[in-house]
Scaffold this motif. Structure first.
Motif, PDB file in Angstrom:
ATOM      1  N   GLU A 107      -2.272 131.163  54.422  1.00  0.00           N
ATOM      2  CA  GLU A 107      -2.283 130.576  55.761  1.00  0.00           C
ATOM      3  C   GLU A 107      -1.987 131.610  56.852  1.00  0.00           C
ATOM      4  OE1 GLU A 107      -0.021 126.980  56.024  1.00  0.00           O
ATOM      5  OE2 GLU A 107      -1.285 125.944  54.562  1.00  0.00           O
ATOM      6  N   ALA A 108      -2.929 132.500  57.059  1.00  0.00           N
ATOM      7  CA  ALA A 108      -2.800 133.513  58.108  1.00  0.00           C
ATOM      8  C   ALA A 108      -2.908 132.868  59.483  1.00  0.00           C
ATOM      9  CB  ALA A 108      -3.896 134.559  57.947  1.00  0.00           C
ATOM     10  N   ASP A 109      -2.059 133.324  60.393  1.00  0.00           N
ATOM     11  CA  ASP A 109      -2.203 132.935  61.799  1.00  0.00           C
ATOM     12  C   ASP A 109      -3.148 133.900  62.513  1.00  0.00           C
ATOM     13  OD1 ASP A 109      -0.132 130.722  62.135  1.00  0.00           O
ATOM     14  OD2 ASP A 109       1.073 132.304  61.225  1.00  0.00           O
ATOM     15  N   VAL A 110      -3.100 135.170  62.114  1.00  0.00           N
ATOM     16  CA  VAL A 110      -3.933 136.221  62.712  1.00  0.00           C
ATOM     17  C   VAL A 110      -4.528 137.051  61.586  1.00  0.00           C
ATOM     18  CG1 VAL A 110      -3.972 138.255  64.205  1.00  0.00           C
ATOM     19  CG2 VAL A 110      -2.515 136.313  64.801  1.00  0.00           C
ATOM     20  N   VAL A 111      -5.823 137.371  61.700  1.00  0.00           N
ATOM     21  CA  VAL A 111      -6.458 138.269  60.737  1.00  0.00           C
ATOM     22  C   VAL A 111      -7.004 139.493  61.465  1.00  0.00           C
ATOM     23  CG1 VAL A 111      -7.022 136.579  58.956  1.00  0.00           C
ATOM     24  CG2 VAL A 111      -8.600 136.888  60.866  1.00  0.00           C
ATOM     25  N   HIS A 112      -6.685 140.659  60.929  1.00  0.00           N
ATOM     26  CA  HIS A 112      -7.188 141.941  61.437  1.00  0.00           C
ATOM     27  C   HIS A 112      -7.906 142.580  60.255  1.00  0.00           C
ATOM     28  CE1 HIS A 112      -6.148 146.188  63.249  1.00  0.00           C
ATOM     29  NE2 HIS A 112      -7.443 145.920  63.277  1.00  0.00           N
TER      30      HIS A 112
END
Length: 362
Positions: A107-112
């Motif tokens: 459950e990533a909030d932000v993906v880079h």
């Protein structure tokens, strides 16, 4: 019992039911008011207390050092401005592997991630809203690099350009395009070299096939490729991000490398994972964090750890303009139709990379 007693009992029961009904309605009304007050108090309590918030950042392997420098700065800034504590959970690995993990439930909030096609897969899975590329500056590209050729001390095999990797007896270390975004950029850099120097697709296929014949093992990501080459001493050459090699030098490794004049712009996108931030109620801080990554303060940290700045103000800084000389012939993924077409043509199951692998003996 006489008739009057029966009527009296019926009257009492009727009155009782009316009384119970009235009490019920009053109870419902009070419950609604109490619930409303409770919700209001809860909302105001959260706003007033500024309870701690946790973000999960999922990124590709070679960004770890830069993010470890950047995250505390954002945490401090947010605390000063919003009086709220932010903590980060982080996960680093091959871009392709990270993409699958998020789709499968991380459950990533932000993906880079290393390339836009990986972010696109998460969007196609329904976790990121379409049009994510336009949510932030620079088409949501927050870090970038170029490909470099790393050689042994003294460069005994005379490896100075892409075609040198196809020589007999050259051992090349690179990651697997099936699991690593960096590796897909490496593959595209080889293909791009032939096209940009006047060759056609047949010549590009020939060169790339010969190069991959010289790869003894495909690692899962760029960090592992670097370790195999530098720490384990395997191979004569390594293709990797410029930023990864600069970081190795900063850690005391003696690294010889060249930046080929014909190269590919390695563009790494950032995105908020809409479904997860709405579930976690972290959208405000997640979007603020992504915007912070475009500030000069954050871009300077990326530049310190080997990434080429995406903001002109930092790129023109004397320290970084000297550190990152311009590449004369720099291709982009758009030159080849964008990542959707590149993925389908080169890296999908049964596409060109798989065809090369089927003919490669290791």
């Amino acid at each position: 019992m006489n008739i009057w007693g029966k009527l009296s009992n019926r009257g009492w029961r009727l009155k009782s039911w009316k009384s119970l009904l009235a009490l019920f309605l009053v109870g419902v009304s009070l419950s609604s008011v109490m619930a409303s007050c409770s919700n209001s108090n809860t909302s105001s309590s959260v706003a007033a207390n500024k309870s701690d918030v946790e973000l999960t950042l999922v990124s590709f392997a070679v960004t770890k050092a830069a993010h470890e420098a950047i995250l505390p700065k954002f945490v401090q800034k947010w605390k000063q401005e919003k009086s709220q504590n932010v903590t980060f959970k982080t996960s680093y690995g091959g871009s392709g592997s990270q993409t699958r993990a998020v789709i499968d439930g991380l459950e990533a909030d932000v993906v880079h991630l290393a390339l836009a096609s990986d972010t696109g897969k998460i969007s196609q899975a329904g976790l990121i809203e379409p049009g994510w590329e336009k949510e932030f500056p620079n088409n949501s590209i927050v870090s970038k690099s170029v490909a470099v050729l790393v050689t042994r001390d003294g460069n005994p095999k005379g490896i100075n350009n892409w075609n040198d990797l196809a020589q007999d007896g050259v051992g090349l270390i690179t990651a697997d395009p099936k699991t690593s975004g960096v590796a897909r950029w490496n593959f595209l850099a080889l293909w791009n070299y032939v096209i940009k120097t006047g060759g056609d697709e047949a010549k590009a296929l020939d060169l790339v096939s010969k190069v991959y014949q010289n790869v003894p093992v495909l690692t899962k990501d760029a960090r592992e490729a670097t370790d195999v080459f530098l720490k384990q001493g395997q191979g004569d050459a390594l293709i990797n991000y410029e930023n990864e090699i600069i970081l190795a030098q900063q850690k005391g490794e003696k690294v010889n490398y060249v930046v080929p004049e014909v190269n590919i712009s390695i563009d790494n996108p950032i995105a908020v994972v809409d479904q997860n931030v709405d579930k976690h109620k972290t959208r405000e801080v997640a979007e603020a964090f992504v915007k912070y990554l475009y500030t000069d303060e954050a871009q300077q940290e990326f530049a310190k750890f080997g990434f080429r700045p995406v903001t002109e103000s930092v790129a023109q800084n004397k320290e970084f303009s000297a550190k990152y000389p311009k590449v004369k012939n720099l291709g982009t993924v758009q030159d080849y139709g964008g990542w959707d077409k590149v993925q389908e043509k080169f890296f999908a199951d049964g596409a060109i990379f798989d065809q090369i692998q089927a003919k490669t003996q290791r």
